[in-house]
Design a protein around this motif. Sequence first.
Motif, mmCIF file in Angstrom:
data_model
loop_
_atom_site.group_PDB
_atom_site.id
_atom_site.type_symbol
_atom_site.label_atom_id
_atom_site.label_comp_id
_atom_site.label_asym_id
_atom_site.label_seq_id
_atom_site.Cartn_x
_atom_site.Cartn_y
_atom_site.Cartn_z
ATOM 1 N N LEU A 36 44.323 58.203 51.586
ATOM 2 C CA LEU A 36 45.520 57.622 50.967
ATOM 3 C C LEU A 36 45.352 56.125 50.694
ATOM 4 O O LEU A 36 45.816 55.626 49.671
ATOM 5 C CB LEU A 36 46.735 57.861 51.861
ATOM 6 C CG LEU A 36 47.216 59.309 51.943
ATOM 7 C CD1 LEU A 36 48.346 59.438 52.957
ATOM 8 C CD2 LEU A 36 47.662 59.817 50.585
ATOM 9 N N THR A 37 44.677 55.433 51.588
ATOM 10 C CA THR A 37 44.426 54.006 51.387
ATOM 11 C C THR A 37 43.551 53.784 50.159
ATOM 12 O O THR A 37 43.818 52.888 49.347
ATOM 13 C CB THR A 37 43.753 53.400 52.634
ATOM 14 O OG1 THR A 37 44.597 53.614 53.760
ATOM 15 C CG2 THR A 37 43.494 51.922 52.464
ATOM 16 N N LYS A 39 43.233 55.819 47.579
ATOM 17 C CA LYS A 39 44.031 56.149 46.386
ATOM 18 C C LYS A 39 44.979 55.012 46.027
ATOM 19 O O LYS A 39 45.138 54.660 44.860
ATOM 20 C CB LYS A 39 44.822 57.443 46.614
ATOM 21 C CG LYS A 39 43.993 58.687 46.532
ATOM 22 C CD LYS A 39 44.873 59.912 46.682
ATOM 23 C CE LYS A 39 44.083 61.182 46.503
ATOM 24 N NZ LYS A 39 44.940 62.378 46.550
ATOM 25 N N GLN A 40 45.626 54.427 47.018
ATOM 26 C CA GLN A 40 46.544 53.316 46.763
ATOM 27 C C GLN A 40 45.794 52.109 46.234
ATOM 28 O O GLN A 40 46.290 51.398 45.362
ATOM 29 C CB GLN A 40 47.318 52.958 48.035
ATOM 30 C CG GLN A 40 48.397 51.919 47.818
ATOM 31 C CD GLN A 40 49.462 52.385 46.830
ATOM 32 O OE1 GLN A 40 49.939 53.511 46.886
ATOM 33 N NE2 GLN A 40 49.829 51.530 45.907
ATOM 34 N N HIS A 41 44.593 51.884 46.730
ATOM 35 C CA HIS A 41 43.769 50.784 46.242
ATOM 36 C C HIS A 41 43.440 50.980 44.761
ATOM 37 O O HIS A 41 43.504 50.030 43.971
ATOM 38 C CB HIS A 41 42.490 50.695 47.082
ATOM 39 C CG HIS A 41 41.585 49.569 46.716
ATOM 40 N ND1 HIS A 41 41.948 48.245 46.829
ATOM 41 C CD2 HIS A 41 40.331 49.561 46.206
ATOM 42 C CE1 HIS A 41 40.961 47.480 46.426
ATOM 43 N NE2 HIS A 41 39.963 48.258 46.034
ATOM 44 N N ILE A 43 45.240 52.664 42.609
ATOM 45 C CA ILE A 43 46.489 52.466 41.870
ATOM 46 C C ILE A 43 46.771 50.979 41.702
ATOM 47 O O ILE A 43 47.140 50.524 40.609
ATOM 48 C CB ILE A 43 47.657 53.184 42.589
ATOM 49 C CG1 ILE A 43 47.491 54.697 42.465
ATOM 50 C CG2 ILE A 43 49.003 52.743 42.023
ATOM 51 C CD1 ILE A 43 48.432 55.489 43.347
ATOM 52 N N ASP A 44 46.599 50.201 42.765
ATOM 53 C CA ASP A 44 46.833 48.755 42.683
ATOM 54 C C ASP A 44 45.887 48.094 41.692
ATOM 55 O O ASP A 44 46.290 47.221 40.912
ATOM 56 C CB ASP A 44 46.690 48.111 44.061
ATOM 57 C CG ASP A 44 47.769 48.541 45.032
ATOM 58 O OD1 ASP A 44 48.830 49.028 44.571
ATOM 59 O OD2 ASP A 44 47.555 48.401 46.255
#
Length: 146
Positions: A36-37, A39-41, A43-44
Amino acid sequence: MTTSDSSLRHQSMARDEPQFVINYLNEVEELAENVLTTKQHIIDLSKRMNSNREALAALGKNKVLCPPLSRNKVWVNMGGMFIKLKKDEITDMLRKDQKEIEQEINSSRKSLLPKVNKLRDAQGDEMLKGYDLTPLDVNELTKVRQ
Protein backbone atom coordinates in the motif's frame (compact mmCIF):
# COMPACT_ATOMS: atom_id res chain seq x y z
CA MET A 1 4.17 -43.63 14.37
CA THR A 2 6.98 -42.43 12.13
CA THR A 3 9.04 -39.29 12.56
CA SER A 4 7.37 -37.64 9.55
CA ASP A 5 3.94 -38.18 11.15
CA SER A 6 5.09 -36.66 14.41
CA SER A 7 6.65 -33.66 12.62
CA LEU A 8 3.39 -33.07 10.72
CA ARG A 9 1.45 -33.24 13.96
CA HIS A 10 3.97 -30.84 15.55
CA GLN A 11 3.58 -28.39 12.63
CA SER A 12 -0.22 -28.48 12.82
CA MET A 13 -0.07 -27.93 16.56
CA ALA A 14 2.31 -25.01 16.04
CA ARG A 15 -0.13 -23.41 13.62
CA ASP A 16 -2.85 -23.52 16.23
CA GLU A 17 -0.77 -21.76 18.83
CA PRO A 18 -1.63 -18.09 19.41
CA GLN A 19 1.96 -16.88 19.03
CA PHE A 20 2.24 -18.48 15.57
CA VAL A 21 -1.01 -16.85 14.48
CA ILE A 22 0.08 -13.45 15.81
CA ASN A 23 3.44 -13.70 14.04
CA TYR A 24 1.73 -14.76 10.82
CA LEU A 25 -0.74 -11.87 10.96
CA ASN A 26 2.04 -9.40 11.74
CA GLU A 27 4.03 -10.62 8.73
CA VAL A 28 1.02 -10.39 6.39
CA GLU A 29 0.12 -6.94 7.72
CA GLU A 30 3.69 -5.72 7.23
CA LEU A 31 3.75 -7.02 3.65
CA ALA A 32 0.36 -5.46 2.90
CA GLU A 33 1.47 -2.15 4.37
CA ASN A 34 4.55 -2.25 2.15
CA VAL A 35 2.39 -2.81 -0.95
CA LEU A 36 0.00 0.00 0.00
CA THR A 37 2.87 2.38 0.73
CA THR A 38 4.37 1.72 -2.71
CA LYS A 39 1.00 2.25 -4.40
CA GLN A 40 0.48 5.53 -2.54
CA HIS A 41 3.97 6.64 -3.51
CA ILE A 42 3.14 5.99 -7.18
CA ILE A 43 -0.10 7.98 -6.82
CA ASP A 44 1.72 10.91 -5.19
CA LEU A 45 4.34 10.93 -7.94
CA SER A 46 1.62 10.83 -10.59
CA LYS A 47 -0.07 13.85 -9.03
CA ARG A 48 3.24 15.71 -8.95
CA MET A 49 3.87 14.78 -12.58
CA ASN A 50 0.43 16.08 -13.53
CA SER A 51 1.09 19.37 -11.73
CA ASN A 52 4.35 19.73 -13.63
CA ARG A 53 2.54 18.99 -16.88
CA GLU A 54 0.00 21.72 -16.10
CA ALA A 55 2.82 24.15 -15.30
CA LEU A 56 4.60 23.36 -18.57
CA ALA A 57 1.36 23.93 -20.48
CA ALA A 58 0.81 27.26 -18.73
CA LEU A 59 4.38 28.32 -19.49
CA GLY A 60 3.90 27.40 -23.13
CA LYS A 61 1.00 29.79 -23.55
CA ASN A 62 1.93 33.35 -24.39
CA LYS A 63 0.30 35.70 -21.94
CA VAL A 64 -0.57 39.05 -23.51
CA LEU A 65 -1.36 40.58 -20.13
CA CYS A 66 2.29 40.53 -19.00
CA PRO A 67 4.24 43.78 -19.06
CA PRO A 68 6.83 43.81 -21.87
CA LEU A 69 9.81 43.65 -19.49
CA SER A 70 8.41 40.64 -17.61
CA ARG A 71 7.50 38.38 -20.53
CA ASN A 72 10.65 36.27 -20.17
CA LYS A 73 10.30 35.85 -16.39
CA VAL A 74 7.67 34.14 -14.29
CA TRP A 75 6.90 33.77 -10.60
CA VAL A 76 7.39 30.26 -9.28
CA ASN A 77 6.48 28.80 -5.89
CA MET A 78 9.43 26.73 -4.69
CA GLY A 79 9.41 25.37 -1.17
CA GLY A 80 6.85 27.91 0.05
CA MET A 81 8.70 30.88 -1.45
CA PHE A 82 7.85 32.79 -4.60
CA ILE A 83 10.85 33.36 -6.84
CA LYS A 84 10.97 35.19 -10.15
CA LEU A 85 13.00 33.23 -12.70
CA LYS A 86 13.44 33.05 -16.45
CA LYS A 87 10.88 31.00 -18.34
CA ASP A 88 13.56 28.92 -20.02
CA GLU A 89 15.16 27.96 -16.71
CA ILE A 90 11.83 26.95 -15.22
CA THR A 91 10.88 24.96 -18.31
CA ASP A 92 14.19 23.07 -18.19
CA MET A 93 13.80 22.43 -14.46
CA LEU A 94 10.27 21.10 -14.94
CA ARG A 95 11.30 18.83 -17.83
CA LYS A 96 14.19 17.40 -15.79
CA ASP A 97 11.81 16.89 -12.87
CA GLN A 98 9.35 15.13 -15.19
CA LYS A 99 12.07 12.70 -16.33
CA GLU A 100 13.12 11.99 -12.75
CA ILE A 101 9.53 11.45 -11.66
CA GLU A 102 8.89 9.14 -14.59
CA GLN A 103 11.97 7.06 -13.73
CA GLU A 104 10.93 6.85 -10.10
CA ILE A 105 7.39 5.82 -11.06
CA ASN A 106 8.76 3.10 -13.34
CA SER A 107 11.11 1.78 -10.66
CA SER A 108 8.29 1.80 -8.09
CA ARG A 109 6.03 -0.10 -10.48
CA LYS A 110 8.76 -2.67 -11.11
CA SER A 111 9.26 -3.16 -7.38
CA LEU A 112 5.50 -3.45 -6.76
CA LEU A 113 4.99 -6.83 -8.46
CA PRO A 114 7.49 -8.77 -6.31
CA LYS A 115 5.96 -7.19 -3.20
CA VAL A 116 2.45 -8.22 -4.29
CA ASN A 117 3.63 -11.74 -5.11
CA LYS A 118 5.34 -12.03 -1.72
CA LEU A 119 2.11 -10.91 -0.02
CA ARG A 120 0.02 -13.36 -2.05
CA ASP A 121 2.48 -16.13 -1.19
CA ALA A 122 2.24 -15.30 2.52
CA GLN A 123 -1.55 -15.41 2.25
CA GLY A 124 -1.42 -18.77 0.47
CA ASP A 125 -2.67 -17.41 -2.87
CA GLU A 126 -1.19 -18.18 -6.26
CA MET A 127 1.36 -15.85 -7.80
CA LEU A 128 0.08 -13.36 -10.35
CA LYS A 129 0.79 -14.59 -13.84
CA GLY A 130 1.28 -12.41 -16.90
CA TYR A 131 1.95 -9.20 -14.98
CA ASP A 132 5.71 -9.48 -15.29
CA LEU A 133 5.68 -8.79 -19.01
CA THR A 134 7.82 -5.95 -20.31
CA PRO A 135 7.41 -4.11 -23.61
CA LEU A 136 9.86 -4.62 -26.42
CA ASP A 137 12.62 -2.08 -26.68
CA VAL A 138 13.49 -0.37 -29.97
CA ASN A 139 16.13 -2.95 -30.98
CA GLU A 140 13.85 -5.90 -30.31
CA LEU A 141 11.00 -4.26 -32.17
CA THR A 142 13.12 -3.65 -35.29
CA LYS A 143 14.27 -7.31 -35.23
CA VAL A 144 10.67 -8.50 -35.00
CA ARG A 145 9.62 -6.35 -37.97
CA GLN A 146 12.41 -7.72 -40.20
